[in-house]
Design a protein around this motif. Structure first.
Motif, PDB file in Angstrom:
ATOM      1  N   GLY A   1      -8.811  21.458 -19.602  1.00  0.00           N
ATOM      2  CA  GLY A   1      -9.306  19.902 -19.296  1.00  0.00           C
ATOM      3  C   GLY A   1      -8.311  18.782 -19.401  1.00  0.00           C
ATOM      4  O   GLY A   1      -7.481  18.932 -20.173  1.00  0.00           O
ATOM      5  N   THR A   2      -8.691  17.819 -18.992  1.00  0.00           N
ATOM      6  CA  THR A   2      -7.679  16.475 -19.166  1.00  0.00           C
ATOM      7  C   THR A   2      -8.397  15.656 -20.367  1.00  0.00           C
ATOM      8  O   THR A   2      -9.404  16.184 -21.052  1.00  0.00           O
ATOM      9  CB  THR A   2      -8.421  15.458 -17.864  1.00  0.00           C
ATOM     10  OG1 THR A   2      -9.385  15.006 -18.081  1.00  0.00           O
ATOM     11  CG2 THR A   2      -7.634  16.151 -16.542  1.00  0.00           C
ATOM     12  N   PRO A   3      -7.437  14.924 -20.948  1.00  0.00           N
ATOM     13  CA  PRO A   3      -7.771  14.137 -22.515  1.00  0.00           C
ATOM     14  C   PRO A   3      -8.979  13.435 -22.255  1.00  0.00           C
ATOM     15  O   PRO A   3      -9.869  13.575 -23.150  1.00  0.00           O
ATOM     16  CB  PRO A   3      -6.631  13.253 -22.378  1.00  0.00           C
ATOM     17  CG  PRO A   3      -5.322  13.993 -21.719  1.00  0.00           C
ATOM     18  CD  PRO A   3      -6.176  14.643 -20.506  1.00  0.00           C
TER      19      PRO A   3
ATOM     20  N   ILE B   1     -12.263  15.775 -22.448  1.00  0.00           N
ATOM     21  CA  ILE B   1     -12.333  16.142 -23.989  1.00  0.00           C
ATOM     22  C   ILE B   1     -12.733  15.160 -24.855  1.00  0.00           C
ATOM     23  O   ILE B   1     -13.617  15.107 -25.560  1.00  0.00           O
ATOM     24  CB  ILE B   1     -11.076  17.155 -24.372  1.00  0.00           C
ATOM     25  CG1 ILE B   1     -10.624  18.037 -23.348  1.00  0.00           C
ATOM     26  CG2 ILE B   1     -11.088  17.395 -25.895  1.00  0.00           C
ATOM     27  CD1 ILE B   1     -11.616  19.446 -23.520  1.00  0.00           C
ATOM     28  N   GLU B   2     -12.082  13.984 -24.779  1.00  0.00           N
ATOM     29  CA  GLU B   2     -11.831  13.269 -26.038  1.00  0.00           C
ATOM     30  C   GLU B   2     -13.038  11.945 -25.833  1.00  0.00           C
ATOM     31  O   GLU B   2     -13.062  11.112 -26.716  1.00  0.00           O
ATOM     32  CB  GLU B   2     -10.431  12.590 -26.165  1.00  0.00           C
ATOM     33  CG  GLU B   2      -9.839  13.699 -26.725  1.00  0.00           C
ATOM     34  CD  GLU B   2      -8.242  13.244 -26.529  1.00  0.00           C
ATOM     35  OE1 GLU B   2      -7.808  12.233 -26.348  1.00  0.00           O
ATOM     36  OE2 GLU B   2      -7.301  14.198 -26.798  1.00  0.00           O
ATOM     37  N   ASP B   3     -13.544  11.933 -24.327  1.00  0.00           N
ATOM     38  CA  ASP B   3     -14.447  10.726 -24.321  1.00  0.00           C
ATOM     39  C   ASP B   3     -15.766  10.767 -25.150  1.00  0.00           C
ATOM     40  O   ASP B   3     -16.291  11.983 -24.752  1.00  0.00           O
ATOM     41  CB  ASP B   3     -14.719  10.487 -22.948  1.00  0.00           C
ATOM     42  CG  ASP B   3     -15.415   9.301 -22.659  1.00  0.00           C
ATOM     43  OD1 ASP B   3     -16.279   8.987 -23.317  1.00  0.00           O
ATOM     44  OD2 ASP B   3     -15.350   8.611 -21.485  1.00  0.00           O
ATOM     45  N   THR B   4     -15.911   9.751 -25.939  1.00  0.00           N
ATOM     46  CA  THR B   4     -17.192  10.236 -26.987  1.00  0.00           C
ATOM     47  C   THR B   4     -18.536   9.610 -26.314  1.00  0.00           C
ATOM     48  O   THR B   4     -19.382  10.010 -26.921  1.00  0.00           O
ATOM     49  CB  THR B   4     -16.600   9.273 -28.460  1.00  0.00           C
ATOM     50  OG1 THR B   4     -16.742   7.920 -27.892  1.00  0.00           O
ATOM     51  CG2 THR B   4     -15.851   9.667 -29.134  1.00  0.00           C
TER      52      THR B   4
ATOM     53  N   TYR C   1     -16.444  15.667 -26.818  1.00  0.00           N
ATOM     54  CA  TYR C   1     -16.427  15.095 -28.144  1.00  0.00           C
ATOM     55  C   TYR C   1     -17.798  14.154 -28.130  1.00  0.00           C
ATOM     56  O   TYR C   1     -18.066  13.674 -29.394  1.00  0.00           O
ATOM     57  CB  TYR C   1     -15.324  13.997 -28.526  1.00  0.00           C
ATOM     58  CG  TYR C   1     -14.004  14.866 -28.844  1.00  0.00           C
ATOM     59  CD1 TYR C   1     -14.044  16.087 -28.860  1.00  0.00           C
ATOM     60  CD2 TYR C   1     -12.954  14.031 -29.488  1.00  0.00           C
ATOM     61  CE1 TYR C   1     -12.978  16.873 -29.303  1.00  0.00           C
ATOM     62  CE2 TYR C   1     -11.890  14.816 -29.755  1.00  0.00           C
ATOM     63  CZ  TYR C   1     -11.690  16.022 -29.744  1.00  0.00           C
ATOM     64  OH  TYR C   1     -10.704  16.846 -30.138  1.00  0.00           O
ATOM     65  N   SER C   2     -18.281  14.054 -27.140  1.00  0.00           N
ATOM     66  CA  SER C   2     -19.777  13.286 -27.058  1.00  0.00           C
ATOM     67  C   SER C   2     -20.767  14.130 -27.703  1.00  0.00           C
ATOM     68  O   SER C   2     -21.821  13.596 -28.332  1.00  0.00           O
ATOM     69  CB  SER C   2     -20.236  12.975 -25.620  1.00  0.00           C
ATOM     70  OG  SER C   2     -20.793  14.048 -24.944  1.00  0.00           O
ATOM     71  N   TYR C   3     -20.419  15.469 -27.736  1.00  0.00           N
ATOM     72  CA  TYR C   3     -21.417  16.279 -28.598  1.00  0.00           C
ATOM     73  C   TYR C   3     -20.826  16.570 -30.002  1.00  0.00           C
ATOM     74  O   TYR C   3     -19.904  17.046 -30.254  1.00  0.00           O
ATOM     75  CB  TYR C   3     -21.467  17.807 -28.064  1.00  0.00           C
ATOM     76  CG  TYR C   3     -22.546  18.673 -28.267  1.00  0.00           C
ATOM     77  CD1 TYR C   3     -23.661  18.376 -27.860  1.00  0.00           C
ATOM     78  CD2 TYR C   3     -22.112  19.723 -28.996  1.00  0.00           C
ATOM     79  CE1 TYR C   3     -24.951  19.435 -28.385  1.00  0.00           C
ATOM     80  CE2 TYR C   3     -23.082  20.826 -29.558  1.00  0.00           C
ATOM     81  CZ  TYR C   3     -24.577  20.433 -29.091  1.00  0.00           C
ATOM     82  OH  TYR C   3     -25.819  21.251 -29.428  1.00  0.00           O
ATOM     83  N   GLU C   4     -21.519  15.865 -30.899  1.00  0.00           N
ATOM     84  CA  GLU C   4     -21.040  15.629 -32.482  1.00  0.00           C
ATOM     85  C   GLU C   4     -20.754  16.877 -33.137  1.00  0.00           C
ATOM     86  O   GLU C   4     -19.671  16.933 -33.546  1.00  0.00           O
ATOM     87  CB  GLU C   4     -22.153  15.035 -32.939  1.00  0.00           C
ATOM     88  CG  GLU C   4     -22.031  14.590 -34.435  1.00  0.00           C
ATOM     89  CD  GLU C   4     -20.565  14.160 -34.808  1.00  0.00           C
ATOM     90  OE1 GLU C   4     -19.600  14.258 -35.631  1.00  0.00           O
ATOM     91  OE2 GLU C   4     -20.159  13.047 -33.711  1.00  0.00           O
TER      92      GLU C   4
END
Length: 438
Positions: A291-293, A296-299, A304-307
């Motif tokens: 996947g793109t950064p 993955i990393e967008d909270t 990363y929105s899934y704690e």
């Protein structure tokens, strides 16, 4: 290095179209040794009965798909079975309208082995398993294949494999279908074999249809398809393969799901897979997702929105620029160096010359000027990726081949090349969905 024309054609055409070739990767692999070594270390663990899960993270065109295909080639040479799928609006990890099952179907359709690298290997694997069991039984018992006692010996060996699966979720049904396939093979009932293959491919619409055709009261669904992937991994090991590697690309399609609850269900499925591999609930199974950064990393919308996932995957406080932890679950792709890009252009120039049968005219100095020109573009330091550089270079090779009187160094310096669309522009399509929070 001499390359067959068929492979050279596939490599050049694929790269010019901005996609990764399925064949010929060893001819153009440059850099990525550290990433490949880390992933092959995982493969050693899988081969010994373990499991692994990795994310490959990089911008569009940075080489994610290339790395996945390279690993695919490596592991097939080591007697692994590989299944791969790109996610899309119709293919997700979890869905209520067949999207999860659609991903399973795509994975099974693309089931590949060293002898069948282009997918569609399921029937071959099943037939090879049965003939392998028969050969073993003949060698161990000394019985003739036509003798009545022989089939009893074979059935005993078949049931050894099946009993190992029975303890797993849905293992009883999986084992029953293997038995049906074996008996259909012995009796020469190709129609019955085809029905079992259809079931394994997830193509039965409902239980009624499966019951009437095969006598089993179960079908693969959106909710439980991953359990069957784990069963396949165990079965493949018993069938003489080293294990199963699952490659899932384009995770951005989960990021793009507008409904927050649906996204969370998909991330929950990733968490289940991740936990299974770490806790020993899966064996002989490797999973790699690309996947793109941002996805993955967008909270707010990304993984990363899934704690529960963010807390497991986010870098610790010692991670920093220039120091990479290749044992972490997330592998971030760093850009290829100028030197690596130069080696890549040299390889491409050589392949192009062999394909079209001409004497190479582009010198190393021309290539250096070309790379400097590419990386000298505004914003190139943060936005340019191997995909654009490769597309531009193949265009240059095409033009030089078709215009033998062209002075290549002058042409490059004059900016005669029409640049490829930067990945940064392509990546805006991710952000287009950012306001549709439901």
């Amino acid at each position: 290095m001499k390359i067959p024309k068929r492979i050279a054609q596939a490599v050049i055409n694929s790269l010019k179209g901005g996609v990764v070739p399925r064949i010929g990767l060893p001819y153009i692999t440059v850099g990525r040794e550290v990433e490949i070594d880390a992933l092959l270390h995982d493969v050693d663990i899988i081969e010994e009965g373990g499991a692994s899960f990795r994310f490959i993270v990089g911008k569009y065109g940075s080489g994610k798909s290339f790395l996945l295909q390279t690993i695919r080639s490596h592991v097939m040479d080591r007697n692994f079975v590989v299944v791969d799928a790109d996610l899309s609006p119709e293919r997700r990890l979890q869905g209520t309208k067949g999207q999860g099952l659609a991903t399973y179907k795509e994975l099974i359709r693309n089931m590949s082995t060293k002898t069948r690298p282009d997918g569609g290997a399921l029937t071959l694997i099943l037939d090879r398993w049965i003939s392998g069991v028969q050969s073993e039984a003949a060698a161990e018992s000394g019985l003739d294949i036509s003798s009545p006692e022989f089939s009893a010996v074979v059935e005993k060996k078949i049931f050894e494999v099946i009993n190992a699966l029975n303890e797993m979720v849905h293992g009883f049904d999986f084992a029953k279908l293997l038995t049906i396939y074996y008996r259909a093979s012995v009796s020469g009932d190709d129609e019955q074999k085809a029905k079992v293959v259809k079931w394994f491919r997830g193509e039965y619409v409902n239980k009624t249809e499966a019951k009437s055709e095969l006598g089993v009261n179960i079908v693969i669904t959106d909710d439980d398809w991953y359990e069957y992937i784990k069963l396949f991994a165990m079965f493949l090991k018993k069938a003489g393969y080293s294990g199963l590697l699952v490659l899932v690309d384009e995770l951005v399609n989960i990021y793009k799901i507008p409904n927050a609850i649906t996204r969370q269900y998909n991330y929950e499925k990733i968490l289940t897979m991740y936990n299974d591999t770490l806790q020993g609930k899966a064996k002989y199974l490797g999973i790699i997702m690309g996947g793109t950064p941002q996805c993955i990393e967008d909270t707010r919308r990304g993984v990363y929105s899934y704690e529960a996932l963010r807390s497991r995957l986010a870098e610790g406080r010692f991670g920093r620029e220039g120091i990479r932890d290749m044992l972490a679950p997330v592998i971030h792709l760093v850009p290829l160096t100028y030197e690596e890009m130069l080696v890549l252009t040299e390889k491409l120039a050589d392949i192009h010359a062999q394909l079209f049968g001409y004497e190479q005219r582009i010198t190393q100095e021309d290539m250096i000027v070309f790379i400097k020109t590419e990386f000298g573009r505004i914003g190139a330091d943060s936005h340019i990726t191997p995909r654009e550089v490769i597309r531009d270079f193949i265009e240059l090779l095409d033009i030089a081949f078709q215009n033998p009187m062209l002075e290549i160094s002058d042409f490059i310096s004059s900016g005669g090349i029409e640049y490829s669309k930067p990945a940064a522009e392509e990546e805006t399509s991710e952000g287009d969905f950012a306001e549709f929070e439901i």
